[in-house]
Design a protein around this motif. Sequence first.
Motif, short mmCIF file in Angstrom:
data_model
loop_
_atom_site.label_atom_id
_atom_site.label_comp_id
_atom_site.label_asym_id
_atom_site.label_seq_id
_atom_site.Cartn_x
_atom_site.Cartn_y
_atom_site.Cartn_z
N VAL A 44 33.03 30.85 41.37
CA VAL A 44 34.17 31.69 41.75
C VAL A 44 33.85 33.14 41.40
CG1 VAL A 44 36.63 32.10 41.49
CG2 VAL A 44 35.74 29.78 41.35
N ASP A 45 33.93 34.01 42.41
CA ASP A 45 33.56 35.41 42.21
C ASP A 45 34.77 36.25 41.80
OD1 ASP A 45 31.16 37.16 42.56
OD2 ASP A 45 32.63 38.29 43.74
N ARG A 46 35.79 36.28 42.64
CA ARG A 46 37.00 37.05 42.30
C ARG A 46 38.18 36.65 43.19
NH1 ARG A 46 36.76 42.22 41.54
NH2 ARG A 46 34.61 42.16 40.81
N VAL A 47 39.35 37.05 42.73
CA VAL A 47 40.59 36.80 43.47
C VAL A 47 41.08 38.14 44.01
CG1 VAL A 47 42.95 35.91 43.33
CG2 VAL A 47 41.17 34.91 41.90
N GLY A 48 41.62 38.13 45.21
CA GLY A 48 42.11 39.41 45.73
C GLY A 48 42.81 39.25 47.07
N ILE A 60 41.43 26.76 39.18
CA ILE A 60 40.03 26.61 38.80
C ILE A 60 40.03 26.08 37.36
CG2 ILE A 60 37.80 27.79 38.60
CD1 ILE A 60 39.77 30.11 40.09
N ALA A 63 32.48 25.14 36.65
CA ALA A 63 33.89 25.11 37.06
C ALA A 63 34.11 24.16 38.23
CB ALA A 63 34.34 26.52 37.44
N GLY A 119 43.38 35.40 48.51
CA GLY A 119 42.57 34.20 48.26
C GLY A 119 41.43 34.50 47.30
N ILE A 120 40.51 33.56 47.21
CA ILE A 120 39.39 33.76 46.28
C ILE A 120 38.07 33.79 47.03
CG2 ILE A 120 40.55 32.74 44.28
CD1 ILE A 120 39.06 30.20 44.74
#
Lengths: 228, 123
Positions: free
Chosen positions: B79-83, B26, B61, B6-7
């Motif tokens: 949005v910080d990051r996806v992982g 996004i 965004a 998820g993000i």
Amino acid sequence: MTTPLDEATVVAALDAVQKDLDAAARILESAGAAVAREQGQLDNVADAARALPGRGRDVRASLGLIHESLERAKLGALNAGLEAARVGEPLGRLVMQLAGDQRDLVMRALDALEAHAALVTEAEEERERWLGSVAAAREAGTAAVEEISALARRFQEATLSMERLELGLVPVLGTDPRTARLLIGVAEQAERLAVTMSELGDDPDSKERLDRALSPVLNALRRGRESG
Amino acid sequence: MSARAGILVRAGGELGFVPADMARQIVPLPTVSPVASAPLQMAVVGGRIVPVVALGSPTGALLVCEIDGEAVGFTGLEVDRVGTYESVDGGVLVGDRTVRDLELSTALRSLEQALEPRIGESS
């Protein structure tokens, strides 16, 4: 009662003062020209500095475009990562890793871009300070030119005063300063004649040398007689 | 030990987790139009009109999620990051800290509740 020697001394002093005045006037003239040249250079600098805001705006506009593109690239990397996350193991994990790396690179570029924007702002502030200094230097230059002009006028007045002084000295000295100058010339030539005569001895060319030595004395005396 | 993809998003300075099966995409923040007399806003995303919920001051965004089969946009999220992260009760483990699930469904439901009396009034 003045003697011819006194008159000659006064005239020589007047000539010396006049010479000093002329030299000072020449120095002032060259100083004025130098200041005028500086003013011209300052004008060029000010013109160049005034042209900078336009370039600053262009730089900002391109920085804005780059920023927008990087933001899009960041979103692209995040969306790629999101798609990969939905795909799941094992392919998704690899793509997610690549997308993460891509996003990190974009973030670094964005940070660098921010630093660039700060530098542009700093340069613009520096330019404003610079323009202020140029304006101050220009004002100082204008004041200097005005002062030099005032001094030059004073020197002209002093020269005229010297001429009036010479004319005023005629009744005091009883001799026109021009005549006194001729007398000084005669005295100098007479001195040289005395030296030459003492050196003549048995020299066979003595007559010729005597003629040469006497000629300027006679000329000076002739001029003295003509000027009264 | 299960993992969840998820993000990570930042909402009002707080980090939250949105699972990948809920987050769709996004997009750069489009023009968001207010809906008269309603706490909801609307925007066109990919040619479709989607309701938009503001969770904070707008960022650049818009996070589009799928809630109960419907696309819903959320603004005010960074949005910080996806992982893929280790799953813990009510969230995921990021490093050594727990990041809670962002209650987007709850936020949307609270808005729907706010809308219901108005719909009733108008009918």
